[in-house]
Write an enzyme that holds these catalytic residues in place. Sequence first.
Site, PDB file in Angstrom:
ATOM      1  N   ARG A 249     -10.776 -11.073   0.195  1.00 24.12           N
ATOM      2  CA  ARG A 249     -11.693 -11.961  -0.539  1.00 24.12           C
ATOM      3  C   ARG A 249     -11.143 -13.384  -0.582  1.00 24.12           C
ATOM      4  O   ARG A 249     -11.899 -14.344  -0.648  1.00 24.12           O
ATOM      5  CB  ARG A 249     -11.935 -11.402  -1.952  1.00 24.12           C
TER       6      ARG A 249
ATOM      7  N   LYS B 186       0.849  -1.196   0.000  1.00 26.15           N
ATOM      8  CA  LYS B 186       0.000   0.000   0.000  1.00 26.15           C
ATOM      9  C   LYS B 186       0.877   1.236   0.000  1.00 26.15           C
ATOM     10  O   LYS B 186       1.793   1.353   0.806  1.00 26.15           O
ATOM     11  CB  LYS B 186      -0.875   0.033   1.253  1.00 26.15           C
TER      12      LYS B 186
END
Length: 481
Positions: free
Chosen positions: A336, A263
Amino acid sequence: MKINLREGDIYKGKGSILLFLTEEQIKNLDSKLVDLVDNSIHIGNFKGKKYESLLVPVVGRSFDRIVIVGLGKREELNNEIFRRAANAGLQAFSKLKVNEFSTFAEYDVDIVRALSDGFRLSNYSFDKYKTEKDNKFIMIQKIDMYVHEIKDDFKKAVEFSEATCEATNFVRDLQTDDADVVNPEYLADLAKSMSTKYRLHLELLDKADLKRKGLGLLLGVGQGSRFEPHLIILEYKGDPSSKEQIAIVGKGVTYDTGGLDIKLRSMKEMNTDMSGAAVVLGVIRAAAELKLKKNILAVAPVVENAVGTKAYKPGTILDSYLGKTVEIGNTDAEGRLALADAMAYVVKNYKPSRIVDFATLTGSIVAALGEDYAGLFSTDKVADKIIEAGDYVGEKVWRMPLPEEYNELLKSKIADLNNISSSNYGGAITAALFLKNFVGETPWTHIDIAGTARGSKRKHYWPVYGTGFGVRLMLEWLRKN
Ligand SMILES: [Zn+2]
């Protein structure tokens, strides 16, 4: 904090009193109040606007002060205004360093519930790491809540409020704490202690179990971390005569660096990326305390997405528990993956009647709905009831579409699926569609709480960082349906 329901004359009590007034009420104040506060209201130019507050010192009475909080226009009143007004009152008392007071809740069960929720949710501060006492928030210990007549449903509302709000505050602690403290192993140990304390059946898969059983997506996400990933499944049987069982699944990424697709911004708050897991633990805790007549599975894949020589790589192909292979298009789309294996495992081994999952899944949902609404995606007929429950408790969810044609965007050239969409747009939807591959025919609802689970500053009765969003929404839905 204790909230006691009381009948009788509030003006005979000692200490401090909190009053809520609408704009109209000020014009015709209760006769007992006129001589006490009328003058102060005029001097203070108090109008009764929403959350405006005024302190009125009192002499020659058994009680010594009144704090008045405005509710705005009478015709616009709703539960949320009462919760936020409760917060305004509680903040005023906390500043005065008062730790108990009396208040009115009039005659209405919804007002009793909303005020009780507002007080309990506001009476929270994460100050575990503050070493100076002066910096700590003054907690309110006791509130006497006066009603016209104590009815059974009032008592139930206060009891339900206590269990659900205390569970919310427990979730906030987990969300906000340091990620090196609340790591996957910590959450696994917490599940063990909850299993003993609340007499819940626990299935806890450690790294070796995950390997043996083939939860390759969850293992892949966790392979770069010094903490071992786990799958937590706590089972509460509140209605043994029923075959209905609701699986509540929560994303438990205890820290998300993004992995090797690291990130580049907003990494700091990624200790809250386990909010979904905290929510499911909070829900099952309150359900057990309230002895809800429901059968609930609390499911949490807990894992850290770290960087290092062992971390999974962009381009890697992982084997899922379901059997489908997944190409890793981006290591930051890890939530996910963890959820997919957890849900496929629960569907196969527990066959729940329905699944609801909570996840801080995508930045896209925040771009779409902001920080006040969570996104709901569902194949289940109960979705509208979940939205309704959210409206009642002030945890708002907005329904999003699940268009089949977007499945194209998740295709991989070399595996069954890619974990990231080939488009830059609609990322919250494609994330949900990815998950849908792993729930089979089970009716399923996915709630993306990336915007609502955390905040960088205090907002009404939501504290800074973890908000606990999802706990009260789920418990309200379970209570009503
Ligand atoms: Zn991520």
